[in-house]
Design a protein around this motif. Structure first.
Motif: not given
Length: 287
Positions: A246-252
């Motif tokens: 997972i790379v999306r900042p909001e998911k991180i």
């Protein structure tokens, strides 16, 4: 950077790291590497320095000349095929997507690891792995898996001995320490010693999480800290049959909320073990 670009950058960073690892394992300098693969030193230097990736045919040739094991070479080939798709990299667990995690452990600046059920792999002793983790597997498989785990753990902790080592938060569920009573006394002692040993490295913390917590899913978080050979920040997760990066900042950020929750309720391993009898009684009352 859009998430599609972040996925591409993550896969590029992985391939560059693997190329470097393969060349370093052979002990080649730039000119020796160029000679072995029949390319100019300028081309191979760009491959090593991460300025340009070899094409698919040259990548396969590098794997052949460096003696990469077939499973790793096949995974690199699969990564190349997905490199410019722009989509999230999802792999079946038997496709060894863990190679990307191993690569990140060699280059990223900060790690967070959490498993709500088991001792983390780098923290396990051989007895713990053989008797409590992989006890349902056949003997040959257990030995092979342990050798892989042992190698990976050695490489992981070796980074903490350098001047510019990484930082790590390694979270351990109290229940995983309680089950160590199933080991022979000397085996339990060695496992406890390993937990203290890991915690003794500069920047590395082993933290014990009580039974009641809100972080119900395992995850591994990798933060680049602007290390030159690392890719974008990512979180590695597994479900029943697939792995995701997972790379999306909001998911991180969602996983970072779990990390902060764990940090708030956890105890350092030394403090936990010093009061271990009382602590375990509180965390695991008789039913």
């Amino acid at each position: 950077m859009a998430s599609e670009g972040l996925h591409t950058e993550l896969l590029k960073a992985y391939l560059w790291s693997e190329i470097n690892r393969l060349v370093e394992a052979k002990g080649w300098n730039h000119r020796q590497f160029a000679k072995m693969v029949g390319k100019s030193p300028n081309s191979t230097r760009e491959w090593i320095d991460g300025k340009r990736l070899p094409d698919k045919a040259n990548l396969a040739y590098i794997c052949t000349k460096t003696g990469a094991d077939p499973e790793r070479a096949a995974f690199m080939d699969m990564v190349w095929d997905q490199l410019f798709s722009g989509s999230e990299f999802i792999a079946d667990l038997d496709q060894r997507a863990l190679y990307i995690v191993e690569s990140a452990e060699r280059s990223y600046g900060s790690f967070v690891k959490w498993d709500p059920f088991l001792l983390l792999g780098p923290l396990q002793t051989e007895a713990t792995f053989m008797k409590l983790i992989a006890n349902t597997r056949d003997p040959a498989s257990r030995i092979r898996l342990w050798k892989e785990r042992e190698r990976r753990a050695a490489e992981f902790f070796a980074r903490f001995t350098g001047e510019d080592g990484p930082s790590a938060e390694l979270y351990v569920p109290a229940s995983a320490i309680a089950v160590l009573d199933q080991l022979a006394p000397i085996e339990k002692e060695r496992q406890v010693d390993r937990l203290r040993w890991a915690d003794s490295f500069p920047g590395c913390e082993v933290l014990v999480v009580p039974q009641r917590h809100l972080a119900v899913y395992p995850f591994e978080m990798f933060v680049s800290e602007d290390r030159p050979s690392s890719g974008p920040d990512f979180v590695y997760v597994e479900n029943r049959d697939q792995s995701r990066h997972i790379v999306r900042p909001e998911k991180i950020a969602l996983y970072d909320q779990d990390r902060r929750h764990l940090r708030t309720i956890a105890q350092g391993i030394g403090r936990f073990l010093d009061g271990g009898v009382h602590q375990l009684a509180e965390e695991l009352p008789e039913r």
